[in-house]
Design a protein around this motif. Structure first.
Motif, short mmCIF file in Angstrom:
data_model
loop_
_atom_site.label_atom_id
_atom_site.label_comp_id
_atom_site.label_asym_id
_atom_site.label_seq_id
_atom_site.Cartn_x
_atom_site.Cartn_y
_atom_site.Cartn_z
N GLY A 135 0.86 -0.97 0.12
CA GLY A 135 -0.19 0.02 -0.24
C GLY A 135 1.03 1.26 0.05
N PHE A 136 0.19 2.13 -0.08
CA PHE A 136 0.55 3.78 -0.16
C PHE A 136 1.99 3.98 0.59
N PHE A 137 1.55 3.87 1.84
CA PHE A 137 2.20 4.01 3.34
C PHE A 137 4.03 2.79 3.76
N GLU A 138 3.41 2.00 2.85
CA GLU A 138 4.40 1.04 2.89
C GLU A 138 5.35 0.68 2.02
N LYS A 139 4.76 1.50 1.07
CA LYS A 139 5.54 1.75 -0.34
C LYS A 139 6.73 2.97 0.10
N ARG A 140 6.14 3.63 0.73
CA ARG A 140 7.50 4.80 0.97
C ARG A 140 8.79 4.11 2.31
N ARG A 141 7.98 3.63 3.35
CA ARG A 141 8.59 2.96 4.09
C ARG A 141 9.70 1.95 3.35
N ALA A 142 9.18 1.04 2.85
CA ALA A 142 10.54 -0.08 1.83
C ALA A 142 11.02 0.82 0.85
N ARG A 143 10.40 1.73 0.02
CA ARG A 143 11.31 2.77 -0.13
C ARG A 143 13.17 3.15 0.43
N SER A 144 12.45 3.94 1.41
CA SER A 144 13.93 3.90 2.48
C SER A 144 14.60 3.33 2.57
N PHE A 145 14.17 2.12 3.23
CA PHE A 145 15.15 1.09 2.87
C PHE A 145 15.81 0.48 1.76
N LEU A 146 15.40 0.26 1.51
CA LEU A 146 16.18 0.05 -0.11
C LEU A 146 16.78 0.89 -0.55
N ILE A 147 16.88 1.89 -0.02
CA ILE A 147 17.44 2.99 -0.69
C ILE A 147 19.02 2.97 0.25
N PHE A 148 18.44 3.23 1.42
CA PHE A 148 19.40 2.69 1.93
C PHE A 148 20.86 1.71 2.24
N VAL A 149 19.51 0.31 1.99
CA VAL A 149 20.76 -0.32 1.62
C VAL A 149 21.35 -0.46 0.29
N GLU A 150 21.06 0.12 -0.82
CA GLU A 150 21.76 0.66 -2.21
C GLU A 150 22.63 1.62 -2.00
N ASP A 151 22.14 2.66 -0.61
CA ASP A 151 23.66 3.47 -0.51
C ASP A 151 25.06 2.28 0.34
N TYR A 152 24.23 2.26 1.53
CA TYR A 152 25.23 1.05 2.42
C TYR A 152 26.34 0.92 1.39
N ASP A 153 27.54 1.29 2.69
CA ASP A 153 29.23 0.65 1.79
C ASP A 153 30.07 0.65 3.17
N PRO A 154 30.37 -1.12 3.46
CA PRO A 154 30.54 -1.36 4.96
C PRO A 154 31.56 -0.55 5.05
N ASP A 181 5.65 -6.95 8.16
CA ASP A 181 6.00 -8.48 8.20
C ASP A 181 6.03 -9.20 6.35
N ASP A 182 5.14 -8.90 5.87
CA ASP A 182 4.87 -8.91 4.10
C ASP A 182 6.12 -8.49 4.01
N THR A 183 6.18 -7.44 4.15
CA THR A 183 7.88 -6.75 2.86
C THR A 183 8.83 -7.25 3.51
N ILE A 184 9.26 -7.87 5.20
CA ILE A 184 10.13 -8.89 5.46
C ILE A 184 9.98 -10.23 5.05
N GLU A 185 9.17 -10.63 4.26
CA GLU A 185 8.42 -11.11 3.77
C GLU A 185 9.63 -11.43 2.51
N PHE A 186 8.71 -10.74 1.57
CA PHE A 186 9.72 -10.42 0.12
C PHE A 186 11.11 -10.60 0.85
N LEU A 187 11.75 -9.14 1.26
CA LEU A 187 13.22 -9.19 1.11
C LEU A 187 13.63 -10.03 2.13
#
Length: 445
Positions: A135-154, A181-187
């Protein structure tokens, strides 16, 4: 035969995917290797079959239907697995030089199941923003998480957003981004490709790096919509390419040795391999569980169905090749169900034919029924062959007896766990991990 009278550093028993990887690595490391198989064909449990061989195996005595196209156009993998374009298997192929003997083609798409519908796996912030999975709000949360992952450099703490991933669990990291939970599941299952949820309570770093690998693999080649590649003519190309490599390094391959078995001294240490009354001497032996009946234990069973269709999987945008992961909770199970599909575009089937393979870890007394959620996604089938395999693991690590034994093949439709096992065997043998830093498949693919 002359080859049996020589002394070797290592004899490898079985030409399965793992044995070929280890054998190739040892050859390149300067070891003298003899590679044997009891069968007349390459691949062992992970062999690739022509149309006639498929019928011989699953429909013995029955005529092969005439509407299936040419026998030689089929290369049907018994244990099909896609390769991560930037993953360890590809790096290992580059390290050994074996990729020169093979041609790869990108896989069209990756899907996950939610409810009874399949959706493309959103793996980037941009894809998350438009995914119907959320849904709309979950999209935004998932988007910011995935951008964090993309930008993350150990190596660069400025990309960490204040999170020390080596000191927090994955469960805690998901919570920081308030993911559902559904988002966590597919991630976890469709991006990080974990086979269960035990990773949730382990450090977040390993999982974030798995997600980055997925991302890097998508970006590895221009215009690809999935992180996976697959050899033209299927996985049967791997053992043959390794056999060619072995020859370059002075190794020897021998097929059709039905009685090949390890030979031990009084103390129980392996000293060679015997076949047809001759013994080839060696310092250690590598092989699949079927050659070491006393040194392995059965840990699970995998049920698989190979299906031949004359159409793509519905809902996949007419894709020629896809992976679909059906996460455990969506299908009311303890284990995910995996769906692999490939077509004549990868030269694995006759013109106009698709091969789908569904697999999962057996949980009940009726294994074939367990594949139903996957079968329900396929549409009409021309032929289906279902079978159950026992999965064995070694009970010894090789340090005492000189026997380095691979684990059986799990239900996954990607290579991550397979190559981890092969590299772990290599490290047990040589005492040092293989350095794959900086290796990548050329851009010419």
């Amino acid at each position: 035969g002359g080859a049996m009278e020589e002394e070797y550093d290592c004899v490898v028993l079985g030409t399965g995917l793992k044995e070929c990887i280890v054998s190739g690595l040892l050859s390149v490391a300067g070891k003298k290797v003899l590679h044997m198989d009891r069968n007349s064909y390459y691949g062992g449990e992970s062999a690739s079959l022509t149309l006639n061989q498929l019928w011989e195996r699953f429909r013995p005595g029955q005529e092969v239907p005439t509407n299936m196209g040419r026998n030689v156009d089929y290369n049907v993998d018994l244990v099909p697995k896609f390769m991560m374009a930037d993953g360890k298997l590809v790096k290992t192929l580059v390290h050994t030089g074996v990729e020169k003997y093979m041609e790869f083609k990108a896989v069209d798409g990756c899907y996950t199941l939610k409810g009874a519908k399949i959706h493309r796996v959103p793996a980037t912030g941009m894809e998350a923003a438009t995914s119907p999975l959320m849904g709309f709000f979950e999209k935004r949360r998932a988007r910011s998480f995935l951008i964090f992952v993309e930008d993350y450099d150990p190596k660069n703490p400025q990309t960490w957003q204040g999170y020390d991933l080596s000191r927090m669990t994955m469960r805690e990291l998901y919570a920081k981004f308030s993911l559902a939970d559904d988002t966590i599941e597919f991630l976890g299952h469709s991006v990080a490709l974990h086979v269960n949820d035990s990773y949730m309570d382990q450090t977040a770093l390993a999982t974030v790096l798995k997600m980055k690998l997925y991302n890097d693999s998508i970006n590895r080649f221009p215009d690809t919509r999935s992180p996976f590649i697959y050899p033209l003519y299927g996985l049967g190309e791997l053992p043959q390419a390794f056999a060619r490599l072995s020859a370059v390094y002075g190794g020897t391959y021998m097929l059709s040795k039905p009685d090949a078995q390890p030979v031990f001294d009084e103390s129980g240490k392996v000293v060679g391999v015997s076949s047809e009354g001759e013994t080839a001497k060696c310092k250690f032996v590598v092989g699949d569980p079927s050659y070491f009946p006393g040194k392995v234990k059965k840990v699970a069973q995998v049920v698989r169905a190979i299906c031949i269709m004359n159409h793509p999987i519905p809902g996949t945008n007419d894709a020629h090749s896809v992976q679909v992961i059906l996460p455990q909770n969506q299908v009311g199970r303890t284990n995910d169900i995996y769906l692999f599909c490939c077509s004549y575009a990868h030269n694995v089937a006759g013109k106009g034919k698709w091969i789908a393979s569904i697999s999962t870890t057996v949980e009940t007394n009726n294994p074939q029924m367990e594949l139903k959620p996957g079968l329900d996604l396929l549409g009409p089938l021309e032929h289906a062959f279902a079978y159950v395999s026992d999965v064995y693991e070694p009970t010894t690590d090789g340090s005492q007896d000189g026997c380095y034994i691979s684990k059986g093949y799990d239900a996954t439709t990607h290579f991550e766990s397979t190559v981890d096992d092969a590299l772990a065997m290599y490290e047990r043998i040589t005492g040092a991990p293989l350095d794959l830093e900086g290796l990548a498949l050329g851009r010419e693919q």
